[in-house]
Structures are given as structure tokens and as C-alpha cells.
Design an enzyme around this catalytic site. Structure first.
Site, PDB file in Angstrom:
ATOM      1  N   GLU A 116      -0.571  -0.381 -10.673  1.00  0.00           N
ATOM      2  CA  GLU A 116      -1.232   0.476  -9.974  1.00  0.00           C
ATOM      3  C   GLU A 116      -2.612   0.713 -10.501  1.00  0.00           C
ATOM      4  O   GLU A 116      -3.584   0.948  -9.719  1.00  0.00           O
ATOM      5  CB  GLU A 116      -0.394   2.016 -10.187  1.00  0.00           C
ATOM      6  CG  GLU A 116       0.898   2.038  -9.434  1.00  0.00           C
ATOM      7  CD  GLU A 116       2.022   1.356 -10.235  1.00  0.00           C
ATOM      8  OE1 GLU A 116       2.145   0.860 -11.368  1.00  0.00           O
ATOM      9  OE2 GLU A 116       3.416   1.022  -9.745  1.00  0.00           O
ATOM     10  N   PHE A 169       2.792   7.681  -9.243  1.00  0.00           N
ATOM     11  CA  PHE A 169       2.073   6.580  -9.589  1.00  0.00           C
ATOM     12  C   PHE A 169       0.925   6.451  -8.931  1.00  0.00           C
ATOM     13  O   PHE A 169       0.045   5.624  -9.495  1.00  0.00           O
ATOM     14  CB  PHE A 169       3.211   5.239  -9.131  1.00  0.00           C
ATOM     15  CG  PHE A 169       4.470   5.331  -9.542  1.00  0.00           C
ATOM     16  CD1 PHE A 169       5.030   6.238 -10.673  1.00  0.00           C
ATOM     17  CD2 PHE A 169       5.366   4.952  -8.548  1.00  0.00           C
ATOM     18  CE1 PHE A 169       6.123   6.363 -11.057  1.00  0.00           C
ATOM     19  CE2 PHE A 169       6.878   5.249  -9.021  1.00  0.00           C
ATOM     20  CZ  PHE A 169       7.105   5.738 -10.025  1.00  0.00           C
ATOM     21  N   SER A 197       8.734   1.754   1.617  1.00  0.00           N
ATOM     22  CA  SER A 197       8.669   2.992   1.223  1.00  0.00           C
ATOM     23  C   SER A 197       7.302   3.809   2.004  1.00  0.00           C
ATOM     24  O   SER A 197       7.443   4.980   2.368  1.00  0.00           O
ATOM     25  CB  SER A 197       8.828   3.276  -0.062  1.00  0.00           C
ATOM     26  OG  SER A 197       9.968   2.817  -0.604  1.00  0.00           O
TER      27      SER A 197
END
Ligand SMILES: Cc1ncc(C[n+]2csc(CCOP(=O)(O)OP(=O)(O)O)c2C)c(N)n1
Lengths: 283, 348
Positions: free
Chosen positions: B92, B117, B71
Site C-alpha cells: 500500500e 490500509f 472487494s
């Protein structure tokens, strides 16, 4: 730095404890309990174990590095940094005061030698230490990265994210120590949020775990760190469970969360200092 | 300001008009545009290609990603430099800490995930370990804003620019197309200090030059005008270019300024332009609260309190839809910039 004998190192521990108490007393704020319990660890690390360069360089290339994840132990860290030559001992008197390099929690912003990352918001230091250890691996730098965390701090989820990463990537140049004093702000960890079998937890996460049962016995702490060092380079990150007593060294402070973040008053300070020999000269 | 918004989010069902998007698009294409395009691409691909280039130029550039390599378009870098790329898993907070640690060890880490995120989820980690600690970490945030489309509001962060620009030491960049994003990515690798780089998912016109030089903090005047200034950032720069042509058909000459760097803000360029035009519009794919418009308003109010109208999301979450539908429904397209420009002009 020339290695010192055990009695000499003991003296530094006593002085560190005096520094911590006088620092938090002077500003009537700060955290005495855990640094009193970690005095042996700090001294063993900085005066015996670390291959470090007191001519401070941020990137720490070619030297062992230490990160304090539980930043509220700042008074103890500042004392050992000053006593091992990172900055003048006299500067300890500026702790937590306006315009000081010795911030309430460690910071890089004021450029205090020895500090490489801010800490205070718990749970972040292990990630940072592992990141730095990863940079060392990329550079084929064989030196080690140490980090200290609180046991209560292990309740933060990020710690376990980092634990997973370190095992997955075989970060065998990392030695993480947990200050296993069984206390946190609101009470014993067992009551607040039971950590249960920490050894098994870390092992299940893929770490090599050693236990230092006598965390306030200098010789035992050094032996533990030696053992930890001997286990580096074998594909696994190393976790040192350091059994300490919060408030160690002062009879009325030992073993209770009450002294986690409360400074002594004048009378209490006097009583405490009577129990701790002034060995290297107060700041 | 609130009264200008025809589509309060809690009333959305009432407003579910079927919009004929193909007509709107054709209309745009028949306009006399000052910038045109032959190709569309996502800005995240600009990031991915810029990242690879930065990695080729500097061996200290490293990458981290939390299970979104495809992505984020970080795969080419990973393939070429596997030893310098770190998959962190869906973690994260740890990724930000790792990046801070790598930075202090002398690396230039690019940490990538979705904008939501990369900011809100890890705000404290960025605050303490990156910004306050002044670490040379590049936070690379894809799928920002409404235009990620169908995934809906859980993923459509509209507060990230505000959060990031509030952090001392943080540089905040939101480029407008593939070419500019690629150039920005290469530029931030050469800049020492924490950076938030925001880009997106939709296929978008490529209307700025290839191999452009990207100057951090320097606004780019794309179109000269005298009546009103349009300050736009990110995907909405293209909408501003279209709006300029629409306004010109009505005899209104808008100046279009591309604010790719939201912080540090090029206040000089802003003031110089508004001194000439006397009124302005801000356009961004972000909440009005805390966005580019806020920063421009702060500048104007202190030095030249000229009328300013905002194009942005007005205190609401997004929803699922196609990018074009969402920009239409939430009032972020060229037509809305035109309306805002007229409102600003009327207040002169
Ligand atoms: C993220 C975060 N939450 C809460 C605090 C407030 N806080 C400071 S110290 C502490 C207790 C930490 O417990 P432990 O790690 O066991 O340290 P010790 O009590 O042994 O000093 C808390 C909750 C904090 N500093 N950071």
C-alpha cells in the site's frame, strides 16, 4: 543547454560544495555530509545528462525528470537547481529561513521551480518516480525518470515494494541511483543495519545493476550515467550503485557520519572554504 | 458523554443480549418514512460503477489496487481499460507513492484498498507525497467502519475520517448509499486535488435518486424539521431517515441533513439549521474522537453553542458480527439516534 567541458563542470562542483557549506553554516542547521559527496552526481545530472526544461512545468511532459528521495540533501539540490537556472542564485541565502521557498526539506508547497514532490520522510521517492515513469509510458513519452536515494534509506520497506513493482512492470525508463557512502545518522550502515550485498539484492529484485566505483570522479560519474542511459528501454529498471564519500572535498569532513547533519562553525567553515575554490561567485 | 454508553467494550460479555433484529427491521418498515427503498446494494458497488463511468468520461483516469480488485469492485474498469489499471500487489505504501507520481504526470489516479490500509497504514505516505505535495490523488477506501462485519476489529477502521480530515488540503467524503457513492466517485474525478472517499461493504438501502448531482462540500437537507437537527454521514444517513419517522410518531419534528462531505464542512448549512432547531445530533460510523461530531461541535461552539449529542463509537475497537448486530451493540442505529435526539431536546 550547451554541454560544458569537464574542467568547467569541475568548477561547478566546487561552487556547489561552497554553496552547501555556506547555506548550512548560515542557519546552523541542515545536512552537509551527503550533498558534499553527491556534488559530482548533481552536476553531472543537471549540467550534462538531463534533457530538461528550466522553464519549470510540474507535469514534466517530454523532459527527463529527477526526484530526490533522500530529501535531506536539499542544500545540494537547491544549489544545482539555482546554478542551472531554475531560480535566482541569490535565493540560496533564504535556505531554511522563515517565508522561504527553500524549505529544510524539499517541498512543492512554496512553488520552488524544480521540485515536484515533497521528500524528507525517507523511502517514498522511488515509488513516486516509478509512478511518474508509468504516466510517461501511458503518454508514450520516451524521456527518462531519475531518482536518488541514500543507502541507509534502503532500510525502509517501501523501497523494496517499489523495487518489486518496477521489475514486474518493466519500468525501463527509470534510473535509480543509490548514494552508497556507507554512512547514516548513527554510524556506518554496516553497523547500524547491514545492507550486505546490495548489488545482488537489486539484481534478485529484477533490476539491471551498474556500479560506479568512483562516485567522486566526475568523468566516472558521467560515464556511469551514460551507461545507465544506454541500458534503458530494454525491459528492466536500472540501478546505479554510486560509491561516494560522505563529506568529500573537505579533508576533515570526509568519510564519517559525524557530518551527516551537523553544520560547521565559523572556524570550520573558513577552513573548509579554503579547500574549495570560488569559481562562479558565491551567492 | 461517556455515561451514555451502555456497552463499554471491555464489558461486552455482560451485555451479550440476543437482539431480535427481524422485529426491529419490520418496525422500521411499517414507519411512515420520508425516503424508502426497493433495492439494497453495497456502496462499494456504487464506487465501482462510478469509477468505470469516470474512466469512460476521462482518459486520464487511472486505477491502482493492492490485491483487492474484487472487494473494491474495480474489476469492470480493469476489464475495460486494462492498460490504465495497475495491480500493485500487497504494497500500500508503494501504491500511494505511485499514485502521487502518476498524478504529477497528469493522470487522475484512483488508489483503492480497505479503509484501514488506505489510511493508518500509509498515513505518512499520504501526508508527504499526496497532501503536502498537493497531488490529485483519489484515495478510495472500502470496508470502512463496523459494518464490514465478520472480519472484526483488525479491519474495522473507525479513525480514518479523523486522520484524513486533519491533513491540510485533503477533501473527505463519506456518501450514504449506492447512488450517492456513484455520483461522488464521478464528481471527485472532475475535482482537482487530493480526496479521501470512504465507502463500505454491507448491502444497504438505496434511498437517494439515481443520477443525482453530487456537489462536493454542499450538505443536503433531506428532511425539513423544526425541533432538532440530525447531521448524519455514510450508512447512518439511512438510520437518521428511520429515526426521523420514529421521532415524528412521537410528535418530534427532526431535520435530517446528509453531510456527505466532512471536509470542507458546510458550516453555513449547519448553522442555519441549528439556528432554527436549537439542538442537534451527529451520527457516524466512526470514533467520536475526530469524527463528524467533532467537526460540528467546533462549528457550533464558535458560532452558536447549542446542545449537541453524539452517535458514534466511544473510544473502543469493534468486533466480529453482522452489520446490524454491530450497529445495535455499539449504539449506532436509528433507536440510538432517537434517544440522542431526545437528550438534545431535553437540554434545549
Ligand atoms: C522515515 C524517516 N525516518 C528517519 C528519518 C531521519 N533521518 C534523516 S536522514 C537519516 C539517515 C539516512 O541515511 P542515508 O540514506 O544513508 O543518508 P546519508 O546518511 O548518507 O545522508 C535518517 C535516519 C527520516 N528522515 N525519515
Amino acid at each position: 543547454m550547451k554541454k560544458q567541458s569537464l574542467p568547467e563542470l569541475q568548477k561547478i562542483c566546487s561552487q556547489l560544495r561552497r554553496d552547501v557549506l555556506r547555506m548550512v553554516h548560515a542557519v546552523q542547521s541542515g545536512h552537509p555530509g551527503a550533498p558534499l559527496g553527491c556534488a559530482e552526481f548533481f552536476v553531472a545530472l543537471y549540467f550534462d545528462q538531463l534533457h530538461h526544461n528550466p522553464n519549470f512545468q510540474m507535469n514534466g511532459k517530454g523532459e527527463d525528470l529527477f526526484f530526490l528521495s533522500n530529501g535531506h540533501l536539499s542544500a545540494g539540490w537547491y544549489s544545482v537547481l539555482a546554478r542551472s537556472g531554475y531560480f535566482p542564485v541569490a535565493e540560496l541565502k533564504t535556505f531554511r529561513k522563515l517565508n522561504s521557498r527553500l524549505q529544510g526539506h524539499p517541498a512543492t508547497h512554496e512553488h520552488l521551480p524544480g521540485i515536484r514532490i515533497a521528500s524528507g520522510s525517507l523511502g517514498q521517492g522511488l515509488s513516486v518516480a516509478i509512478g511518474t515513469a508509468q504516466a510517461k509510458k501511458l503518454d508514450q513519452d520516451k524521456s527518462l525518470v531519475y531518482v536518488l536515494m541514500g543507502d541507509g534509506e534502503l532500510q525502509e520497506g517501501q523501497v523494496w515494494e517499489a523495487a518489486m513493482y518496477a521489475a514486474h512492470y518493466g519500468m525501463d525508463n527509470v534510473i535509480a541511483t543509490v548514494d552508497y557512502n556507507g554512512q547514516q545518522i548513527d554510524g556506518p550502515t554496516e553497523k547500524i543495519m547491514d545492507l550486505m550485498n546490495l548489488k545482488a539484492k537489486w539484481e534478485a529484485f529484477g533490476w539491471e545493476v551498474i556500479e560506479t566505483k568512483e562516485g567522486n570522479d566526475l568523468a566516472a560519474v558521467i560515464a556511469g550515467l551514460e551507461k545507465a542511459k544506454s541500458l534503458t528501454g530494454k525491459g528492466k529498471p536500472i540501478l546505479n550503485l554510486l560509491y561516494t564519500e560522505m563529506g568529500y572535498g573537505v579533508d576533515f569532513m570526509v568519510g564519517t557520519h559525524k557530518w551527516h547533519g551537523s553544520p560547521p562553525n565559523d572556524e570550520q567553515l573558513a577552513l573548509a572554504l579554503e579547500q574549495l575554490e570560488e569559481t562562479l561567485g558565491d551567492y | 458523554m461517556t455515561s451514555n454508553w451502555p456497552l463499554p467494550w471491555n464489558n461486552w460479555k455482560k451485555h451479550l443480549a440476543i437482539i431480535d433484529l427481524s422485529i426491529a427491521k419490520d418496525k422500521k418498515m411499517s414507519l411512515d418514512l420520508k425516503y424508502t427503498y426497493t433495492e439494497k446494494k453495497d456502496t462499494r458497488s456504487g464506487f465501482g460503477d462510478g469509477f468505470l463511468e469516470a474512466g469512460r468520461r476521462n482518459p486520464n483516469v487511472v486505477g491502482l489496487c493492492a490485491d483487492l480488485i474484487g472487494s473494491l469492485k474495480m474489476g469492470d474498469f480493469q476489464k475495460e481499460f486494462p492498460e490504465r489499471f495497475f495491480q500493485t500487489g500487497i504494497a500500500e505504501a508503494n501504491m500511494i507513492g505511485l499514485a502521487a507520481g502518476m498524478a504529477l504526470g497528469g493522470k487522475i489516479p484512483f488508489a483503492g484498498t480497505f479503509a484501514n490500509f488506505a489510511t493508518g497504514r500509509v498515513y505518512d505516505q499520504i501526508r508527504q507525497s499526496v497532501a503536502y505535495s498537493d497531488k490529485n490523488v483519489k484515495i478510495c477506501a472500502s470496508h470502512a467502519g463496523l459494518t464490514l462485519g465478520e472480519d472484526g476489529a483488525t479491519h474495522q477502521i473507525l479513525e480514518d475520517l479523523g486522520m484524513m480530515k486533519m491533513l491540510p488540503h485533503m477533501t473527505v467524503i463519506n456518501p450514504c448509499d449506492y447512488n450517492q457513492t456513484k455520483a461522488a466517485t464521478i464528481a471527485i474525478a472532475e475535482y482537482e486535488g487530493p480526496v479521501y472517499l470512504r465507502f463500505g461493504r454491507p448491502s444497504w438501502p438505496i434511498f437517494t435518486p439515481t443520477n443525482q448531482k453530487f456537489e462536493i462540500g454542499k450538505a443536503w437537507k433531506m428532511i425539513d424539521g423544526k425541533d432538532v437537527t440530525i447531521f448524519a454521514t455514510g450508512h447512518l444517513v439511512w438510520e437518521a431517515v428511520v429515526a426521523e419517522a420514529m421521532l415524528r410518531e412521537e410528535g418530534i419534528h427532526a431535520e435530517v441533513i446528509n453531510i456527505h462531505t466532512i471536509k470542507p464542512l458546510d458550516t453555513e448549512a449547519i448553522l442555519e439549521s441549528v439556528k432554527k432547531t436549537g439542538c442537534a445530533v451527529s451520527a457516524e460510523e466512526h470514533q467520536l474522537n475526530g469524527g463528524l461530531g467533532d467537526s460540528i461541535a467546533q462549528t457550533l461552539i464558535r458560532h452558536n453553542p447549542a446542545p449537541l449529542e453524539y452517535v458514534g463509537v466511544n473510544d473502543s475497537f469493534g468486533e466480529s458480527g453482522t452489520p446490524t448486530q454491530l450497529l445495535e451493540k455499539y449504539g449506532l442505529n436509528a433507536e440510538n439516534i432517537v434517544k440522542a435526539a431526545k437528550r438534545a431536546l431535553a437540554r434545549k
